[in-house]
Design an enzyme around this catalytic site. Structure first.
Site, mmCIF file in Angstrom:
data_model
loop_
_atom_site.group_PDB
_atom_site.id
_atom_site.type_symbol
_atom_site.label_atom_id
_atom_site.label_comp_id
_atom_site.label_asym_id
_atom_site.label_seq_id
_atom_site.Cartn_x
_atom_site.Cartn_y
_atom_site.Cartn_z
ATOM 1 N N ARG A 39 -17.425 44.004 17.579
ATOM 2 C CA ARG A 39 -16.706 45.121 16.965
ATOM 3 C C ARG A 39 -15.804 45.769 17.992
ATOM 4 O O ARG A 39 -16.263 46.292 19.009
ATOM 5 C CB ARG A 39 -17.698 46.148 16.415
ATOM 6 C CG ARG A 39 -17.021 47.243 15.610
ATOM 7 C CD ARG A 39 -18.039 48.159 14.954
ATOM 8 N NE ARG A 39 -17.411 49.068 14.022
ATOM 9 C CZ ARG A 39 -18.058 49.971 13.292
ATOM 10 N NH1 ARG A 39 -19.387 50.056 13.412
ATOM 11 N NH2 ARG A 39 -17.423 50.756 12.458
ATOM 12 N N SER A 53 -21.911 65.640 13.514
ATOM 13 C CA SER A 53 -23.329 65.525 13.176
ATOM 14 C C SER A 53 -24.197 65.550 14.434
ATOM 15 O O SER A 53 -25.253 66.191 14.461
ATOM 16 C CB SER A 53 -23.562 64.229 12.392
ATOM 17 O OG SER A 53 -24.933 64.007 12.175
ATOM 18 N N GLY A 58 -28.053 66.123 16.940
ATOM 19 C CA GLY A 58 -28.362 65.051 17.879
ATOM 20 C C GLY A 58 -28.310 63.677 17.228
ATOM 21 O O GLY A 58 -27.953 63.514 16.059
ATOM 22 N N GLY A 94 -25.220 49.707 18.914
ATOM 23 C CA GLY A 94 -25.176 51.166 18.843
ATOM 24 C C GLY A 94 -24.046 51.762 19.657
ATOM 25 O O GLY A 94 -24.101 52.936 20.036
ATOM 26 N N GLU A 95 -22.991 50.988 19.921
ATOM 27 C CA GLU A 95 -21.900 51.494 20.754
ATOM 28 C C GLU A 95 -21.180 52.667 20.064
ATOM 29 O O GLU A 95 -20.697 53.582 20.730
ATOM 30 C CB GLU A 95 -20.897 50.380 21.050
ATOM 31 C CG GLU A 95 -19.773 50.820 21.988
ATOM 32 C CD GLU A 95 -18.850 49.685 22.388
ATOM 33 O OE1 GLU A 95 -17.713 49.993 22.831
ATOM 34 O OE2 GLU A 95 -19.249 48.509 22.267
ATOM 35 N N ARG A 96 -21.139 52.670 18.735
ATOM 36 C CA ARG A 96 -20.463 53.765 18.028
ATOM 37 C C ARG A 96 -21.203 55.087 18.271
ATOM 38 O O ARG A 96 -20.580 56.126 18.503
ATOM 39 C CB ARG A 96 -20.418 53.432 16.527
ATOM 40 C CG ARG A 96 -19.736 54.483 15.655
ATOM 41 C CD ARG A 96 -19.499 53.944 14.252
ATOM 42 N NE ARG A 96 -19.034 54.976 13.368
ATOM 43 C CZ ARG A 96 -19.812 55.722 12.595
ATOM 44 N NH1 ARG A 96 -21.133 55.532 12.629
ATOM 45 N NH2 ARG A 96 -19.320 56.649 11.811
ATOM 46 N N GLU A 128 -25.980 42.166 13.718
ATOM 47 C CA GLU A 128 -25.872 43.605 13.477
ATOM 48 C C GLU A 128 -24.486 43.981 12.977
ATOM 49 O O GLU A 128 -24.312 44.818 12.088
ATOM 50 C CB GLU A 128 -26.201 44.361 14.776
ATOM 51 C CG GLU A 128 -26.376 45.860 14.609
ATOM 52 C CD GLU A 128 -25.081 46.649 14.820
ATOM 53 O OE1 GLU A 128 -24.118 46.053 15.349
ATOM 54 O OE2 GLU A 128 -25.046 47.828 14.457
ATOM 55 N N ASN A 129 -23.470 43.317 13.516
ATOM 56 C CA ASN A 129 -22.090 43.589 13.092
ATOM 57 C C ASN A 129 -21.862 43.129 11.648
ATOM 58 O O ASN A 129 -21.095 43.744 10.899
ATOM 59 C CB ASN A 129 -21.113 42.878 14.031
ATOM 60 C CG ASN A 129 -19.666 43.237 13.745
ATOM 61 O OD1 ASN A 129 -19.289 44.403 13.823
ATOM 62 N ND2 ASN A 129 -18.861 42.239 13.408
ATOM 63 N N ARG A 132 -22.505 45.681 8.677
ATOM 64 C CA ARG A 132 -21.656 46.863 8.462
ATOM 65 C C ARG A 132 -21.173 46.941 7.020
ATOM 66 O O ARG A 132 -20.885 45.933 6.385
ATOM 67 C CB ARG A 132 -20.442 46.818 9.380
ATOM 68 C CG ARG A 132 -20.713 47.160 10.820
ATOM 69 C CD ARG A 132 -19.554 46.794 11.704
ATOM 70 N NE ARG A 132 -18.268 47.096 11.090
ATOM 71 C CZ ARG A 132 -17.137 46.471 11.377
ATOM 72 N NH1 ARG A 132 -17.137 45.485 12.262
ATOM 73 N NH2 ARG A 132 -16.010 46.806 10.799
#
Length: 772
Positions: A39, A53, A58, A94-96, A128-129, A132
């Protein structure tokens, strides 16, 4: 044995990391993004929502990281900023969330720490990608391909890793076979993934473009013309070909060496049943280019073999003469050489008679023999009916062709007649309009205007006004047309409107009925204007008919010349038959020759009556009868109201309107209160009321437009001058005047038959005629 992780700035132990997995709150400065994350783009708006958010509550879901591998030490050391610590962990997924936490100015982030190899990291990232929500079809396809390439996983196992069916994965990966134009159409949203898959299954780029054009074609409302199902049918009919119908041997691998045989071809639907589950059968070719190449190679091989044997090959123009149309089931003068004929005939009988025929319409190649030889073979084989069947089929084909030619001739005659009488009438009316002879517009003409602007009739095309105004330039230039209309002099607007309506009636109007074109004499504007100008349109129609008869009639030779010719021979041609013995009475006299000419002309006149339409509006259908000159014959005409006067007939006493008078001595009648028609002998009918305009008028009928003086109780008939389609169901009906409509020129008329429930209708006075 567990190991220790230490913070780079303080040297304090952070966590005890077991060999499997451990949760920790990691400093953001100690984490670096992965270089293999598929991604690359992140939605800015959604990212800002996530930042807000995180600021509020957190990060709720920990990211997945692994200890920084040794091969990343060099690049992370060089790319870190001044005073920044050296990263200790690499993001797996989890880079986003990691980026949003940095924008939210968080110090730490929850993380699951797991020891993973490069291969395991790449598989997790790709899978994981692929989960989405905003993943496009092409991104999904590219992800599956990368998963197979990077992790060496077979296509069959990809579905198990991501929780999808095998056919779903095959379909997505097939999208990668799209050529550039369909791929861009998919990215732009011009086609969806299901239609894109139908196109991707086509292995030829040109055919993909053809299918794309069909998939993106719009209807009049701007919506796609073809649904998914319709496009699926289009592809199967225009691209896919059944191997069972192939003219060549599908197991011959040497026919086109580069293609190999068909059963082992990857482009056969059976080679990938998951991808072609919607196609009926496994033996369907999806590559028509290859299919046709094999057909050509097969035909060329047969032609070469035939020529090597000295056999005559019929192709090109010569083949087209034997089979002029693709639908011909028999050849002119030849039949197929089938196994039965080959067995029945000896080699001596077949020698020099067998020819190779190359079909000019589809390229099919087959051996043929003359019909005479085919019938002989059938007789020898004890199948005497074969010759008769061949002869019957040939006769049927020829009869079918002659019928088409006759229909075309009748259509051309009808169209020519309609064009000529309409032009003659319009040319007679137009100058009188320009001269200002029509002072006011009738109600019927104004109705015509309403029908045109409401687009009910559409007799006036877009460029009709362009012709009336005699404009030069682009015929559909709206600005030029609008400015020209605004520039018309106030005194000329009225007659320009009439000329526009008149132009709309110049062209004939026909319908395709029972496999033949039928033209109508209906010309409402010409009829109304002719009535206002006292112009006899019936005379114009009769004159045009006479002109057509004169043009079609053959020129008769002079008396002596005709008498000198042998019977059945044309002038200047030699008779093939032996001359007849001279008559005992000597030469044919001039009187006898003149009598023969007169007889021939009478026969011609009789045949023409079946083709040329009478001015009674009967139409130029085959068998339409001519009205007697001057209205002398007291026979029913089109538009007449008639009653059946035949004792014992089921319709005795029933009234109706004549729709057509046939040359057979019968008439087509539509009875009152019924939509059905009946064909009845004219001798069984009596005329109750003669037809009105637009049908022929007798000399004593008044051609000047008149508004009748009506009063309650008058017996009236609805005239035929009403606009077609506007209350046209009342034309020809009789009724009783009840009362006038206050403030208008209308009258309330009861059109119901006597002793029936009232049928009250408001009608203009100028469409009513007092009959009693």
């Amino acid at each position: 044995m567990p190991t220790k992780e230490f913070a780079s700035d303080s040297g304090e132990a952070l966590v005890d990391v077991p060999a499997s997995e451990q949760f920790a709150m990691l400093d953001l400065a100690l984490i670096t993004p992965s270089l293999t994350n598929p991604r690359k783009a992140f939605n800015e708006a959604k990212m800002l929502d996530l930042v807000e958010s995180i600021k509020a509550s957190g990060v709720h879901q920990p990211i997945l990281v692994r200890p920084l591998p040794a091969n990343r030490l060099d690049d992370t050391f060089r790319n870190r900023g001044d005073g920044m610590p050296l990263p200790t962990h690499e993001i797996v997924s989890g880079e986003r969330r990691f980026r949003a936490s940095k924008l939210a100015q968080q110090a730490t982030i929850p993380a699951m720490i797991r020891r993973l190899s490069d291969q395991e990291v790449l598989e997790i990232q790709i899978v994981e990608n692929l989960q989405r929500d905003d993943l496009t079809e092409l991104e999904e396809a590219e992800g599956y391909q990368r998963l197979c390439e990077e992790t060496k996983i077979a296509k069959e196992l990809v579905g198990e890793r991501i929780g999808k069916s095998r056919s779903y994965v095959y379909g997505r990966m097939k999208l990668l076979d799209l050529t550039s134009a369909p791929r861009e159409a998919l990215r732009a949203g011009e086609i969806d993934g299901s239609k894109a898959l139908l196109i991707a299954r086509i292995p030829d780029e040109k055919l993909q473009l053809k299918a794309l054009a069909a998939a993106t074609e719009k209807d009049h409302q701007g919506s796609p013309r073809l649904s998914y199902r319709a496009l699926q049918t289009w592809v199967q009919q225009n691209v896919m070909l059944k191997l069972s119908a192939a003219r060549f041997s599908i197991v011959d691998a040497n026919l086109v060496p580069a293609a190999g045989d068909c059963p082992g071809c990857s482009k056969r639907t059976g080679a990938n049943p998951d991808l072609f589950a919607d196609v009926d059968g496994p033996d369907v070719c999806t590559d028509p280019t290859c299919f046709h190449a094999k057909e050509t190679a097969h035909s060329e091989s047969l032609i070469a073999i035939a020529k090597a044997k000295g056999m005559e090959v019929i192709e090109g123009k010569e083949a087209l003469e034997l089979k002029p149309q693709s639908w011909y089931s028999a050849l002119n003068g030849y039949s197929d050489l089938d196994e039965a004929a080959r067995k029945a005939l000896s080699d001596r009988e077949l020698k020099g008679k067998v020819k190779l025929f190359v079909d000019p319409h589809n390229g099919d190649v087959k051996e043929i023999i003359p019909d005479e030889l085919a019938m002989k073979a059938a007789a020898k084989a004890g199948k005497n009916d074969r010759g008769e069947k061949i002869d019957q089929q040939m006769k049927k084909d020829r009869a079918r062709q002659l019928e088409r030619e006759e229909k075309q001739k009748r259509r051309e005659l009808a169209e020519n007649y309609q064009k000529r009488w309409r032009k003659a009438a319009a040319d007679a009316i137009a100058p009188r309009i320009r001269a200002g002879e029509i002072k006011t517009l009738s109600a019927n003409l104004l109705r015509r205007v309403l029908l045109e602007i409401s687009r009910v009739d559409n007799r006036c095309a877009e460029d009709t006004l362009f012709d009336v105004l005699e404009l030069s330039g682009h015929r559909y230039d709206d600005e030029l047309t609008a400015s020209s209309v605004r520039a018309i002099d106030d005194n000329d607007v009225g007659y320009t409107l009439l000329l526009l309506l008149l132009e709309g009636d110049r062209s004939p109007h026909g319908d395709y009925v029972d496999d033949e074109w039928v033209y109508s004499d209906s010309a409402p504007v010409i009829e109304e204007l002719a009535c206002l100008l006292a112009l006899d349109v019936a005379a114009i129609m009769t004159e045009v008919q006479e002109q057509i008869r004169a043009e079609r009639a053959p020129k008769a030779p002079a008396g002596d010349e005709l008498a000198a010719q042998p019977e059945g021979s044309a002038k200047g041609e030699k008779s093939k038959s032996k001359p007849a013995a001279p008559a005992k009475k000597g030469k044919t006299s001039k009187e006898e020759a003149s009598a023969k000419i007169a007889e021939a002309l009478q026969e011609l006149e009789a045949s023409e009556k079946a083709e040329i339409q009478a001015p009674d509006g009967a139409g130029l259908d085959e068998g339409a009868a001519l009205a007697a000159p001057g209205g002398a014959a007291a026979l029913p005409q089109v538009g007449d109201r008639v009653m059946v006067d035949r004792a014992g007939h089921e319709d005795l006493g029933r009234e109706g309107v004549v729709l057509q008078v046939l040359a057979s001595g019968k008439a087509r009648v539509q009875f009152e209160g019924s939509t059905s028609e009946a064909t009845i002998p004219i001798s069984w009918l009596i005329v109750v009321a003669t037809s009105l305009w637009p049908f022929p008028r007798t000399a004593d009928q008044n051609t000047e437009p008149q508004t009748p003086a009506l009063k309650a109780g008058d017996r009236v008939k609805v005239k035929g001058t009403m606009v077609s389609g506007f209350l046209s169901e009342y034309i020809g009906k009789e009724g009783t005047v009840k009362s006038a409509v206050d403030g208008t020129t209308k009258w309330v008329v009861n059109l119901a038959r006597r002793k029936k429930a009232p049928n009250l209708v408001e009608l203009e006075a100028d469409v009513l005629e007092v009959i009693a």
